[in-house]
Design a protein around this motif. Sequence first.
Motif, PDB file in Angstrom:
ATOM      1  N   UNK A  89       0.828  -1.210   0.000  1.00 34.75           N
ATOM      2  CA  UNK A  89       0.000   0.000   0.000  1.00 34.75           C
ATOM      3  C   UNK A  89       0.861   1.258   0.000  1.00 34.75           C
ATOM      4  N   UNK A  90       1.951   1.252   0.743  1.00 35.57           N
ATOM      5  CA  UNK A  90       2.830   2.426   0.798  1.00 35.57           C
ATOM      6  C   UNK A  90       3.428   2.721  -0.575  1.00 35.57           C
ATOM      7  N   UNK A  91       3.963   1.687  -1.227  1.00 31.92           N
ATOM      8  CA  UNK A  91       4.584   1.897  -2.534  1.00 31.92           C
ATOM      9  C   UNK A  91       3.532   2.278  -3.573  1.00 31.92           C
ATOM     10  N   UNK A  92       2.384   1.622  -3.525  1.00 35.62           N
ATOM     11  CA  UNK A  92       1.313   1.934  -4.475  1.00 35.62           C
ATOM     12  C   UNK A  92       0.886   3.393  -4.341  1.00 35.62           C
ATOM     13  N   UNK A  93       0.736   3.848  -3.105  1.00 34.62           N
ATOM     14  CA  UNK A  93       0.330   5.241  -2.886  1.00 34.62           C
ATOM     15  C   UNK A  93       1.387   6.212  -3.397  1.00 34.62           C
ATOM     16  N   UNK A  94       2.649   5.895  -3.166  1.00 32.97           N
ATOM     17  CA  UNK A  94       3.740   6.757  -3.640  1.00 32.97           C
ATOM     18  C   UNK A  94       3.751   6.880  -5.160  1.00 32.97           C
ATOM     19  N   UNK A  95       3.305   5.835  -5.846  1.00 29.74           N
ATOM     20  CA  UNK A  95       3.370   5.817  -7.315  1.00 29.74           C
ATOM     21  C   UNK A  95       2.000   6.054  -7.960  1.00 29.74           C
ATOM     22  N   UNK A  96       1.031   6.448  -7.146  1.00 30.46           N
ATOM     23  CA  UNK A  96      -0.320   6.752  -7.640  1.00 30.46           C
ATOM     24  C   UNK A  96      -0.975   5.558  -8.328  1.00 30.46           C
ATOM     25  N   UNK A  97      -0.673   4.363  -7.830  1.00 27.45           N
ATOM     26  CA  UNK A  97      -1.304   3.139  -8.313  1.00 27.45           C
ATOM     27  C   UNK A  97      -2.541   2.871  -7.450  1.00 27.45           C
ATOM     28  N   UNK A  98      -3.669   2.563  -8.073  1.00 21.98           N
ATOM     29  CA  UNK A  98      -4.895   2.291  -7.331  1.00 21.98           C
ATOM     30  C   UNK A  98      -4.765   0.988  -6.554  1.00 21.98           C
ATOM     31  N   UNK A  99      -5.334   0.961  -5.359  1.00 24.50           N
ATOM     32  CA  UNK A  99      -5.254  -0.199  -4.479  1.00 24.50           C
ATOM     33  C   UNK A  99      -6.584  -0.943  -4.488  1.00 24.50           C
ATOM     34  N   UNK A 100      -6.535  -2.238  -4.790  1.00 27.23           N
ATOM     35  CA  UNK A 100      -7.733  -3.066  -4.788  1.00 27.23           C
ATOM     36  C   UNK A 100      -7.585  -4.216  -3.806  1.00 27.23           C
ATOM     37  N   UNK A 101      -8.692  -4.604  -3.181  1.00 28.24           N
ATOM     38  CA  UNK A 101      -8.689  -5.735  -2.252  1.00 28.24           C
ATOM     39  C   UNK A 101      -8.907  -7.019  -3.031  1.00 28.24           C
ATOM     40  N   UNK A 102      -7.903  -7.897  -3.010  1.00 27.06           N
ATOM     41  CA  UNK A 102      -8.066  -9.186  -3.667  1.00 27.06           C
ATOM     42  C   UNK A 102      -8.533 -10.193  -2.622  1.00 27.06           C
ATOM     43  N   UNK A 103      -9.834 -10.423  -2.592  1.00 27.98           N
ATOM     44  CA  UNK A 103     -10.457 -11.259  -1.569  1.00 27.98           C
ATOM     45  C   UNK A 103     -10.509 -12.704  -2.042  1.00 27.98           C
ATOM     46  N   UNK A 104     -10.431 -13.624  -1.083  1.00 28.74           N
ATOM     47  CA  UNK A 104     -10.307 -15.034  -1.454  1.00 28.74           C
ATOM     48  C   UNK A 104     -10.935 -15.920  -0.393  1.00 28.74           C
ATOM     49  N   UNK A 105     -11.058 -17.200  -0.738  1.00 31.15           N
ATOM     50  CA  UNK A 105     -11.394 -18.192   0.277  1.00 31.15           C
ATOM     51  C   UNK A 105     -10.234 -18.288   1.263  1.00 31.15           C
ATOM     52  N   UNK A 106     -10.526 -18.699   2.488  1.00 28.62           N
ATOM     53  CA  UNK A 106      -9.487 -18.869   3.510  1.00 28.62           C
ATOM     54  C   UNK A 106      -8.711 -20.144   3.198  1.00 28.62           C
ATOM     55  N   UNK A 107      -7.613 -20.004   2.457  1.00 30.71           N
ATOM     56  CA  UNK A 107      -6.906 -21.175   1.931  1.00 30.71           C
ATOM     57  C   UNK A 107      -5.438 -20.842   1.684  1.00 30.71           C
TER      58      UNK A 107
END
Length: 254
Positions: A52-70
């Motif tokens: 998240x820190x690097x993405x914010x520094x480079x203006x990259x959008x942050x998405x939640x990649x949600x998954x099964x608990x596995x």
Amino acid sequence: MTWASIDLNADLGEGFGRWRLTDDEQLLSVVTSANVACGFHAGDAATMRDVCRIAAERSVRIGAQVAYRDLAGFGRRAMDVPPDELAAEVAYQIGALEVFARAAGSRVSYVKPHGALYNRVVRDEEQAAAVVEGVRLAGGRLPLLSLPGSALHTLAEKAGLPVVTEGFADRAYTAQGTLVPRREEGAVLSDEAAVVDRSVSMARFGVVAARCGRTVAVRPRSLCVHGDTPGAVALARRVRQGLEEAGVRVEAFV
């Protein structure tokens, strides 16, 4: 329908503890959106914070990649999770990532299911509805990345959530417009020239060649290059270069 620009996304933060799978820093210099693992199929608190820190520094959008608990199966094993439980777990993952996105001066901008969950919600309306409910539980109207025509796509729209159609640069397609299962030979593509050609075709004309040779309409607003495949950084760079050379503007969808 095609778009004036296209988003380029990759799955990031897919490590755990001292184990690292994706080259997050290098990929964040190429992509415009980052699908960040939220701890259920991969990822941990420190990794989520760093991405998240690097993405914010480079203006990259942050998405939640949600998954099964596995964690053991990297979220790629079929699981049967009760809808109420799945909705809660989706909301939990989004909320966990939001903490680190906010701390970095950004926010979670969208949600994308991972692996077995992504494939399951193409046809399973009950599991798709649980994902939609999880996004709603997390608050706001976060866009959902999905295959066009999927159950998730339909139910998210009915619930008033924005939907972003997604294409896959490095995956083979069936004649029905779904992804060829990873267990089958040729499901993951590694030839750079072929991947670039397919990416340009999807971005400019909204179509891709299925494994059988048939042309399939996909019309993606976002294009995924997997971060866990060998040579992912070089491949992502070639895809972006190829898109730009073809006159396609590469930028985030949100």
